[in-house]
Design a protein around this motif. Structure first.
Motif, short mmCIF file in Angstrom:
data_model
loop_
_atom_site.label_atom_id
_atom_site.label_comp_id
_atom_site.label_asym_id
_atom_site.label_seq_id
_atom_site.Cartn_x
_atom_site.Cartn_y
_atom_site.Cartn_z
N GLY A 72 0.80 -1.22 0.00
CA GLY A 72 0.00 0.00 0.00
C GLY A 72 0.83 1.27 0.00
O GLY A 72 0.35 2.34 -0.38
N SER A 73 2.08 1.15 0.39
CA SER A 73 2.95 2.34 0.46
C SER A 73 3.29 2.87 -0.94
O SER A 73 3.89 3.94 -1.05
N LEU A 74 2.90 2.16 -1.97
CA LEU A 74 3.15 2.64 -3.33
C LEU A 74 2.45 3.97 -3.61
O LEU A 74 2.85 4.69 -4.53
N VAL A 75 1.44 4.30 -2.81
CA VAL A 75 0.76 5.60 -3.00
C VAL A 75 1.59 6.75 -2.46
O VAL A 75 1.33 7.91 -2.78
N ILE A 76 2.58 6.44 -1.62
CA ILE A 76 3.45 7.46 -1.03
C ILE A 76 4.70 7.60 -1.89
O ILE A 76 5.40 6.61 -2.11
N PRO A 77 5.01 8.80 -2.39
CA PRO A 77 6.21 8.95 -3.22
C PRO A 77 7.49 8.81 -2.40
O PRO A 77 7.51 9.09 -1.21
N VAL A 78 8.53 8.34 -3.06
CA VAL A 78 9.85 8.28 -2.43
C VAL A 78 10.66 9.46 -2.92
O VAL A 78 10.32 10.11 -3.91
N ASP A 79 11.76 9.76 -2.22
CA ASP A 79 12.63 10.87 -2.62
C ASP A 79 13.04 10.71 -4.08
O ASP A 79 13.35 9.62 -4.53
#
Length: 160
Positions: free
Chosen positions: A56-63
């Motif tokens: 689910g963390s795929l919705v949160i962008p990474v640096d």
């Protein structure tokens, strides 16, 4: 970019797994007591649930990914939190960790999700902060070294 995403997800998986393990220990002790004997399948269930929550963390962008607004980020965090709640409640029910008939267990599970989510977020933020501080210190040393090198070259040119 893909490497950074996989590294972030692997790190998150470890934090989530640790959080689920601690929350499970507390939840089981509170609702089932110290005498409950468990089967090894709970370990696999914890790993599966941690993996599903990590996805689910795929919705949160990474640096390094495109910039998003503060509002968009808050919405993504809320969506991810709702996703994690749904995944844990569905998974916990499927794995028979609790019963929807027992309101205290449902509330305990929701509280456990909130505590683990918050703990993972704080841990991740702290680690990101530490990494940023280390990078800043290295940059300061680099630019200080460049400044000293330029000053030495200027002095040498004056003497020549």
């Amino acid at each position: 970019m893909m490497r950074k995403r996989l590294d972030a997800m692997a790190s998150l998986f470890v934090k989530i797994t640790t959080g689920i393990l601690f929350a499970s220990a507390v939840f089981i002790t509170v609702f089932y007591g110290w005498e409950l004997e468990l089967h090894v399948d709970i370990l696999w269930q914890i790993l599966v649930l941690a993996f599903i929550c990590t996805l689910g963390s795929l919705v949160i962008p990474v640096d390094g990914q495109r910039e998003i607004s503060r509002r968009s980020m808050l919405i993504r965090i809320a969506v991810y939190y709702a996703y994690v709640n749904a995944a844990v409640l569905f998974g916990g029910f499927l794995f028979r960790w609790f019963s929807f008939d027992n309101l205290n267990q449902v509330l305990g599970m929701v509280a456990a999700v909130a505590v683990v989510y918050l703990a993972v977020w704080i841990c991740s933020s702290w680690l990101d902060y530490r990494e940023a501080e280390q990078i800043n210190r290295k940059l300061e040393r680099y630019f200080e070294g460049r400044k000293n090198m330029n000053q030495n070259m200027e002095q040498k040119m004056k003497h020549d």
